[in-house]
Design an enzyme around this catalytic site. Sequence first.
Site, PDB file in Angstrom:
ATOM      1  N   ARG A 171       3.145   7.391  11.373  1.00 53.52           N
ATOM      2  CA  ARG A 171       2.553   6.936  12.626  1.00 53.52           C
ATOM      3  C   ARG A 171       2.278   8.143  13.511  1.00 53.52           C
ATOM      4  NH1 ARG A 171       1.193   3.194  10.274  1.00 53.52           N
ATOM      5  NH2 ARG A 171       1.778   1.016  10.528  1.00 53.52           N
ATOM      6  N   GLN A 185      -5.112   3.642  18.372  1.00 51.11           N
ATOM      7  CA  GLN A 185      -6.147   3.411  17.362  1.00 51.11           C
ATOM      8  C   GLN A 185      -7.029   2.246  17.780  1.00 51.11           C
ATOM      9  OE1 GLN A 185      -3.825   5.157  13.455  1.00 51.11           O
ATOM     10  NE2 GLN A 185      -4.656   3.135  13.354  1.00 51.11           N
ATOM     11  N   ASN A 188       0.821  -1.219   0.000  1.00 50.81           N
ATOM     12  CA  ASN A 188       0.000   0.000   0.000  1.00 50.81           C
ATOM     13  C   ASN A 188       0.849   1.262   0.000  1.00 50.81           C
ATOM     14  OD1 ASN A 188       0.880  -0.025   2.647  1.00 50.81           O
ATOM     15  ND2 ASN A 188      -1.111  -0.530   3.530  1.00 50.81           N
TER      16      ASN A 188
HETATM   17  P1  NAD Z   1      10.195   1.853   3.831  1.00 48.96           P
HETATM   18  O1  NAD Z   1      10.803   0.857   4.742  1.00 48.96           O
HETATM   19  O2  NAD Z   1      10.308   1.662   2.365  1.00 48.96           O
HETATM   20  O3  NAD Z   1      10.771   3.306   4.141  1.00 48.96           O
HETATM   21  C1  NAD Z   1      11.064   3.791   5.411  1.00 48.96           C
HETATM   22  C2  NAD Z   1      12.232   4.777   5.256  1.00 48.96           C
HETATM   23  O4  NAD Z   1      12.412   5.442   6.513  1.00 48.96           O
HETATM   24  C3  NAD Z   1      13.539   4.063   4.915  1.00 48.96           C
HETATM   25  O5  NAD Z   1      14.121   4.674   3.779  1.00 48.96           O
HETATM   26  C4  NAD Z   1      14.392   4.280   6.171  1.00 48.96           C
HETATM   27  O6  NAD Z   1      15.777   4.417   5.883  1.00 48.96           O
HETATM   28  C5  NAD Z   1      13.812   5.570   6.723  1.00 48.96           C
HETATM   29  N1  NAD Z   1      14.072   5.756   8.147  1.00 48.96           N
HETATM   30  C6  NAD Z   1      13.937   4.872   9.151  1.00 48.96           C
HETATM   31  N2  NAD Z   1      14.278   5.441  10.318  1.00 48.96           N
HETATM   32  C7  NAD Z   1      14.668   6.707  10.037  1.00 48.96           C
HETATM   33  C8  NAD Z   1      15.155   7.785  10.823  1.00 48.96           C
HETATM   34  N3  NAD Z   1      15.303   7.652  12.147  1.00 48.96           N
HETATM   35  N4  NAD Z   1      15.450   8.941  10.204  1.00 48.96           N
HETATM   36  C9  NAD Z   1      15.315   9.068   8.862  1.00 48.96           C
HETATM   37  N5  NAD Z   1      14.857   8.097   8.067  1.00 48.96           N
HETATM   38  C10 NAD Z   1      14.530   6.914   8.640  1.00 48.96           C
HETATM   39  O7  NAD Z   1       8.669   1.930   4.268  1.00 48.96           O
HETATM   40  P2  NAD Z   1       7.437   2.594   3.512  1.00 48.96           P
HETATM   41  O8  NAD Z   1       6.691   1.577   2.742  1.00 48.96           O
HETATM   42  O9  NAD Z   1       7.894   3.826   2.829  1.00 48.96           O
HETATM   43  O10 NAD Z   1       6.546   2.958   4.783  1.00 48.96           O
HETATM   44  C11 NAD Z   1       7.005   3.905   5.734  1.00 48.96           C
HETATM   45  C12 NAD Z   1       6.102   3.928   6.946  1.00 48.96           C
HETATM   46  O11 NAD Z   1       4.831   4.433   6.578  1.00 48.96           O
HETATM   47  C13 NAD Z   1       5.816   2.557   7.560  1.00 48.96           C
HETATM   48  O12 NAD Z   1       6.823   2.153   8.456  1.00 48.96           O
HETATM   49  C14 NAD Z   1       4.510   2.792   8.265  1.00 48.96           C
HETATM   50  O13 NAD Z   1       4.726   3.273   9.565  1.00 48.96           O
HETATM   51  C15 NAD Z   1       3.852   3.889   7.444  1.00 48.96           C
HETATM   52  N6  NAD Z   1       2.721   3.372   6.630  1.00 48.96           N
HETATM   53  C16 NAD Z   1       1.490   3.905   6.841  1.00 48.96           C
HETATM   54  C17 NAD Z   1       0.416   3.458   6.106  1.00 48.96           C
HETATM   55  C18 NAD Z   1      -0.954   4.056   6.269  1.00 48.96           C
HETATM   56  O14 NAD Z   1      -1.943   3.414   5.909  1.00 48.96           O
HETATM   57  N7  NAD Z   1      -1.061   5.273   6.787  1.00 48.96           N
HETATM   58  C19 NAD Z   1       0.587   2.422   5.175  1.00 48.96           C
HETATM   59  C20 NAD Z   1       1.869   1.932   4.941  1.00 48.96           C
HETATM   60  C21 NAD Z   1       2.936   2.405   5.703  1.00 48.96           C
END
Ligand code: NAD
Length: 386
Positions: free
Chosen positions: A285, A314, A147
């Site tokens: 989050r 939530q 997603n």
């Molecule tokens: P991803 O793993 O592809 O990307 C996460 C990025 O965050 C990575 O590039 C990582 O290096 C970076 N990161 C981690 N810790 C960090 C920090 N301390 N400082 C800077 N960068 C940091 O994941 P994604 O698919 O892009 O999803 C990201 C987040 O979005 C998920 O972990 C989830 O919490 C959230 N999400 C929300 C929904 C929703 O429905 N609202 C759906 C999917 C994901």
Amino acid sequence: MAKIIIVLYPDPVGGQPTSYARDSLPVIEKYPNGQTLPTPKATDFQPGTLLGSVSGGLGLVNWLESLGHTVVVTDSKEGADSVLDRELPDADVVISQPFWPAYLTAERLDAAKNLKIAITAGIGSDHVDLPAAIDKGITVAEVTYCNSISVAEHTVMQVLALVRDYIPQYKIVVDGGWNIADSVARSYDLEGMDVGVFGAGRIGSAVLERLAPFDVKLHYSDRYRLPAEVEERLKLTWHDDIRSLVPHLDVLTVHAPLTAETQGLIDDELLSTFRHGSYIVNPARGAIADRDAIVRALESGQLGGYAGDVWFPQPAPADHPWRTMPHHGMTPHTSGTSLSAQSRYAAGVREILENFFEGTPLRDEYIIVQGGGYAGTGAHSYAAKK
Ligand code: NAD
């Protein structure tokens, strides 16, 4: 045979839909990085139907029962008398969604003596106490990329909604009004603004790609730098961390996972370094932001708007202050559970379960925790940077 608990959000108030707005979904061949979509051996559901609520059962229940497994599907997840707590002690598998998270705390993992794998039907496994899962040798897996584009689209929608001030204008129309001056008193163009992404992984990169055609100046920060080709093509300005990023921005979007490092990161002090009247869209989050600091910044005008779809806890209680704070564009946690996304994460969960039952390896990109440590996507996105 295994016992599987599937915790899902409640059905629609009027019951499962009997018809849908559209007859089919477009066929997506691959994700932007070339990763294939989920490849289970079969599925038992119609793509585009509601799979994420209890009656939808992720389209897994008939299949699991036909294999002789015990399946409990429930939305009851809070408190000692919840179905989750009652069923947990002999469960082998817990499947949960970030939208309606079964918080698998250290205490719950202690009680779950048989638990082998916690599967996230979506992305973001912070609802599982990951250090506790590591200690207990429990695998944590999610459906990476299922997603990400859904969330990127929602993010772009909310950036535009805040900057153009769409929601009050819509309300004026619904209420029978026509005062143009009231409608535009807080409405700006996005063009030319400085927009920054915190966490440029799958979602953050997709947001950058989608916002570039709006002729904005793009910035980002991540623990890992994007390829030089991407930085050049999108004309990105890199910043070391969120503190050095935000003073340069008019709009911040947040896409890093919730970890010990990111929890409470957007606090009063950080907010005081934003340009006056900046906007934040956070679909990552809720707990990455300090709840009350966001309210204070909106009330003072330091923030011009806040949107996203993630809250803590939530479901958000009825008196959660983000429901009533000024200039917000919050939705319930919906960005990653469009009907399109549901068919991908339902298929992905089935693929993970097929591997689990056969004892074959999970796709590396689906793994967050395995073998007593972070692995796969977990090693990149959740583990402390080496
Ligand atoms: P991803 O793993 O592809 O990307 C996460 C990025 O965050 C990575 O590039 C990582 O290096 C970076 N990161 C981690 N810790 C960090 C920090 N301390 N400082 C800077 N960068 C940091 O994941 P994604 O698919 O892009 O999803 C990201 C987040 O979005 C998920 O972990 C989830 O919490 C959230 N999400 C929300 C929904 C929703 O429905 N609202 C759906 C999917 C994901």
